[in-house]
Motif scaffolding. Structure first.
Motif, PDB file in Angstrom:
ATOM      1  N   UNK A 152      -9.748  13.222 -10.949  1.00  0.00           N
ATOM      2  CA  UNK A 152      -8.459  13.747 -10.464  1.00  0.00           C
ATOM      3  C   UNK A 152      -7.281  13.330 -11.355  1.00  0.00           C
ATOM      4  N   UNK A 153      -7.596  12.825 -12.556  1.00  0.00           N
ATOM      5  CA  UNK A 153      -6.535  12.407 -13.482  1.00  0.00           C
ATOM      6  C   UNK A 153      -5.537  13.546 -13.682  1.00  0.00           C
ATOM      7  N   UNK A 154      -4.248  13.216 -13.604  1.00  0.00           N
ATOM      8  CA  UNK A 154      -3.205  14.227 -13.770  1.00  0.00           C
ATOM      9  C   UNK A 154      -2.850  14.959 -12.485  1.00  0.00           C
ATOM     10  N   UNK A 155      -3.617  14.718 -11.423  1.00  0.00           N
ATOM     11  CA  UNK A 155      -3.350  15.397 -10.138  1.00  0.00           C
ATOM     12  C   UNK A 155      -2.924  14.401  -9.060  1.00  0.00           C
ATOM     13  N   UNK A 156      -2.709  13.140  -9.483  1.00  0.00           N
ATOM     14  CA  UNK A 156      -2.435  12.070  -8.513  1.00  0.00           C
ATOM     15  C   UNK A 156      -0.955  11.997  -8.159  1.00  0.00           C
ATOM     16  N   UNK A 157      -0.655  12.156  -6.892  1.00  0.00           N
ATOM     17  CA  UNK A 157       0.703  11.973  -6.401  1.00  0.00           C
ATOM     18  C   UNK A 157       0.784  10.670  -5.629  1.00  0.00           C
ATOM     19  N   UNK A 196      -3.561   0.174  -2.767  1.00  0.00           N
ATOM     20  CA  UNK A 196      -2.614  -0.668  -3.508  1.00  0.00           C
ATOM     21  C   UNK A 196      -2.178  -0.011  -4.812  1.00  0.00           C
ATOM     22  N   UNK A 197      -1.186  -0.606  -5.442  1.00  0.00           N
ATOM     23  CA  UNK A 197      -0.588  -0.116  -6.693  1.00  0.00           C
ATOM     24  C   UNK A 197      -1.625   0.202  -7.768  1.00  0.00           C
ATOM     25  N   UNK A 198      -2.613  -0.670  -7.906  1.00  0.00           N
ATOM     26  CA  UNK A 198      -3.547  -0.570  -9.036  1.00  0.00           C
ATOM     27  C   UNK A 198      -4.247   0.791  -9.130  1.00  0.00           C
ATOM     28  N   UNK A 199      -4.377   1.485  -7.980  1.00  0.00           N
ATOM     29  CA  UNK A 199      -5.120   2.747  -7.988  1.00  0.00           C
ATOM     30  C   UNK A 199      -4.393   3.837  -8.775  1.00  0.00           C
ATOM     31  N   UNK A 200      -3.078   3.737  -8.889  1.00  0.00           N
ATOM     32  CA  UNK A 200      -2.313   4.815  -9.521  1.00  0.00           C
ATOM     33  C   UNK A 200      -2.780   5.070 -10.960  1.00  0.00           C
ATOM     34  N   UNK A 201      -2.769   4.042 -11.784  1.00  0.00           N
ATOM     35  CA  UNK A 201      -3.144   4.239 -13.185  1.00  0.00           C
ATOM     36  C   UNK A 201      -4.651   4.397 -13.370  1.00  0.00           C
ATOM     37  N   UNK A 202      -5.446   3.784 -12.479  1.00  0.00           N
ATOM     38  CA  UNK A 202      -6.905   3.960 -12.578  1.00  0.00           C
ATOM     39  C   UNK A 202      -7.302   5.392 -12.218  1.00  0.00           C
ATOM     40  N   UNK A 203      -6.685   5.931 -11.169  1.00  0.00           N
ATOM     41  CA  UNK A 203      -7.013   7.298 -10.748  1.00  0.00           C
ATOM     42  C   UNK A 203      -6.493   8.337 -11.738  1.00  0.00           C
ATOM     43  N   UNK A 259       0.844  -1.195   0.000  1.00  0.00           N
ATOM     44  CA  UNK A 259       0.000   0.000   0.000  1.00  0.00           C
ATOM     45  C   UNK A 259       0.881   1.247   0.000  1.00  0.00           C
ATOM     46  N   UNK A 260       0.460   2.223  -0.792  1.00  0.00           N
ATOM     47  CA  UNK A 260       1.167   3.502  -0.902  1.00  0.00           C
ATOM     48  C   UNK A 260       0.263   4.619  -0.406  1.00  0.00           C
ATOM     49  N   UNK A 261       0.878   5.757  -0.121  1.00  0.00           N
ATOM     50  CA  UNK A 261       0.094   6.942   0.213  1.00  0.00           C
ATOM     51  C   UNK A 261      -0.128   7.741  -1.075  1.00  0.00           C
ATOM     52  N   UNK A 262      -1.375   7.821  -1.500  1.00  0.00           N
ATOM     53  CA  UNK A 262      -1.759   8.625  -2.659  1.00  0.00           C
ATOM     54  C   UNK A 262      -2.221   9.988  -2.152  1.00  0.00           C
ATOM     55  N   UNK A 263      -1.928  11.024  -2.922  1.00  0.00           N
ATOM     56  CA  UNK A 263      -2.379  12.355  -2.513  1.00  0.00           C
ATOM     57  C   UNK A 263      -2.808  13.168  -3.725  1.00  0.00           C
ATOM     58  N   UNK A 264      -3.704  14.100  -3.472  1.00  0.00           N
ATOM     59  CA  UNK A 264      -4.232  14.967  -4.523  1.00  0.00           C
ATOM     60  C   UNK A 264      -3.360  16.223  -4.586  1.00  0.00           C
ATOM     61  N   UNK A 265      -2.564  16.335  -5.622  1.00  0.00           N
ATOM     62  CA  UNK A 265      -1.597  17.442  -5.751  1.00  0.00           C
ATOM     63  C   UNK A 265      -2.278  18.810  -5.723  1.00  0.00           C
ATOM     64  N   UNK A 266      -3.429  18.883  -6.361  1.00  0.00           N
ATOM     65  CA  UNK A 266      -4.140  20.159  -6.452  1.00  0.00           C
ATOM     66  C   UNK A 266      -4.609  20.635  -5.067  1.00  0.00           C
ATOM     67  N   UNK A 267      -5.148  19.716  -4.276  1.00  0.00           N
ATOM     68  CA  UNK A 267      -5.631  20.088  -2.937  1.00  0.00           C
ATOM     69  C   UNK A 267      -4.462  20.516  -2.045  1.00  0.00           C
ATOM     70  N   UNK A 320       5.636   6.615 -18.003  1.00  0.00           N
ATOM     71  CA  UNK A 320       4.323   7.091 -17.596  1.00  0.00           C
ATOM     72  C   UNK A 320       3.978   6.806 -16.147  1.00  0.00           C
ATOM     73  N   UNK A 321       4.818   6.000 -15.489  1.00  0.00           N
ATOM     74  CA  UNK A 321       4.558   5.747 -14.060  1.00  0.00           C
ATOM     75  C   UNK A 321       5.860   5.839 -13.248  1.00  0.00           C
ATOM     76  N   UNK A 322       6.683   6.794 -13.652  1.00  0.00           N
ATOM     77  CA  UNK A 322       7.982   6.988 -12.990  1.00  0.00           C
ATOM     78  C   UNK A 322       7.830   7.286 -11.496  1.00  0.00           C
TER      79      UNK A 322
END
Length: 412
Positions: free
Chosen positions: A279-284, A264-271, A142-150, A354-356
């Motif tokens: 929030x596409x393009x704003x996912x950290x 989990x990992x899968x959320x990165x490309x789905x989000x 599990x990773x910590x995902x964050x909304x860059x814009x917020x 694309x997922x660096x």
């Protein structure tokens, strides 16, 4: 010689320059997979189709169930004397499955190429008592995902490095009126909550067991639950988190209703997919945080493996299918939903492009993966801890009392 399942296919061979009909037996395999997270059902079907195209004498019947049904389906099928040849299993089950003779020990089938090519941490997914009971397939934490814009609107320059910082940043976002409850977790009374709890236990340097006995009711185990309760009671955590599974967390985050989410990992490309996500393009994404003086990052081992059941009448063909599904070529092709188990894949531009940001987080997170307790009685222990977490969140018991009761009910 292939064992026949009673189906004969007609092929053709050349004999003396003439096409002569030739019958060969088709082996039919039954495989059980998960209908959520990591690889999608469509991807598993596509991988399987490619396998059967290359192996026309093997047919694979696929069945998908939610994660919550995976363990019981596997065990019940064994009891009925058959059912599945290949099963997907969680990292927490090899101890139980090995003890109860559910999976075939395939230690002697692991090639030198597999031994040297697969990441060392991945092997722990399929091991128990020095033996291997399958191939790792989904390498996950599990990773910590964050909304860059917020975060930007709140004047926060960098994502949190500690759990304390996460609470502080969430409070800033809440106080500025950007979101009422900025953090989303998977804290339903299910295995999902144990994964979040384990991440925190790893951050606080806790232990689940010592000398085979429960040790989570003190030190890091207690501090982890206390953090969850504090975050929940403060209103920084979405109050619905106590009913959320990972897919709920994904939807809330993709809707822009969470500044932070553990998933989990899968959320990165789905989000990051504009078709489904606001929030596409704003996912950290960064590794889950650590605790000052105790850890830099935290991570739970959420990996899964593919194994051959002892009830399978076609173990050789089942193993052939597993080798294909876990091969580097197959995994690299589908690396946008689950990162490969193969070390050299992380230097392949086709995998990283694309997922660096995710790969950078993975290099730290995967190296810090902390295991849930390894015990044949894992199911009882997990249920006891799930109940303790719920009771503590709802204020029905203090974290101390809830964990004490869980230790007593763990069967250990």
């Amino acid at each position: 010689m292939l064992k026949s399942t009673g189906r004969i296919l007609l092929g053709a061979v050349f004999a003396g320059g003439l096409m002569v009909p030739h019958a060969f037996a088709e082996t039919s395999l039954n495989a059980l997979f998960m209908a959520q997270a990591a690889y999608s059902e469509a991807d598993v079907r596509a991988m399987t189709e490619a396998f059967t195209k290359a192996n026309p004498d093997i047919k694979v019947n696929l069945e998908f169930v939610p994660y919550e049904g995976l363990h019981d389906k596997t065990v019940l099928a064994q009891g009925s004397g058959g059912g599945y040849d290949v099963v997907l299993f969680d990292v927490i089950w090899p101890a139980e499955y090995a003890t109860n003779n559910v999976l075939v020990d395939i230690t002697d089938k692991i090639t030198d190429e597999m031994k040297s090519g697969v990441l060392p941490g991945a092997w722990t997914t399929v091991e128990y008592d020095g033996k291997r009971y399958g191939m790792p397939w989904i390498l996950d934490t599990k990773y910590l995902f964050y909304n860059k814009e917020i975060l930007e609107k709140a004047g926060i320059k960098n994502p949190p490095k500690t759990w304390e910082e996460l609470s502080e940043q969430a409070k800033t976002i809440k106080d500025k009126g950007l979101l009422a409850s900025p953090i989303a977790w998977s804290w339903a009374q299910a295995e999902a909550a144990i994964c979040d709890y384990t991440t925190l236990v790893s951050a606080y340097g806790g232990s689940f067991l010592k000398d085979g006995k429960p040790a989570f009711q003190t030190d890091g185990g207690l501090e982890a639950l206390q953090y969850m309760v504090d975050s929940y009671k403060s209103g920084l955590t979405n109050p619905n988190s106590k009913e959320f599974l990972e897919e709920d967390v994904r939807k809330v985050f993709e809707n822009g209703d969470a500044a932070f989410a553990l998933n989990w990992t899968y959320m990165y490309n789905m989000a990051n997919d504009p078709k489904d996500s606001k929030v596409a393009g704003k996912v950290g994404v960064v590794p889950a945080p650590g605790v000052a003086g105790k850890s830099e990052v935290s991570a739970v081992n959420g990996s899964m493996g593919l194994g051959v059941t002892t009830a399978s009448k076609h173990p050789d063909e089942a193993w052939k299918y597993i080798v294909y599904m876990t091969s580097q070529a197959t995994q690299n092709q589908y690396a946008k939903l689950s990162l490969p188990i193969w070390a050299s894949s992380y230097d392949d531009p086709a995998v990283t492009k694309g997922q660096e940001e995710l790969i950078a987080a993975a290099k730290l997170g995967l190296a810090a993966m902390y295991p849930r307790p390894t015990t044949p009685k894992y199911q009882e222990l997990s249920v006891a801890l799930q109940q303790a977490i719920q009771e503590a969140l709802l204020g029905q018991a203090t974290p101390e009392d809830a964990l004490k009761t869980a230790a007593e009910n763990s069967g250990l």
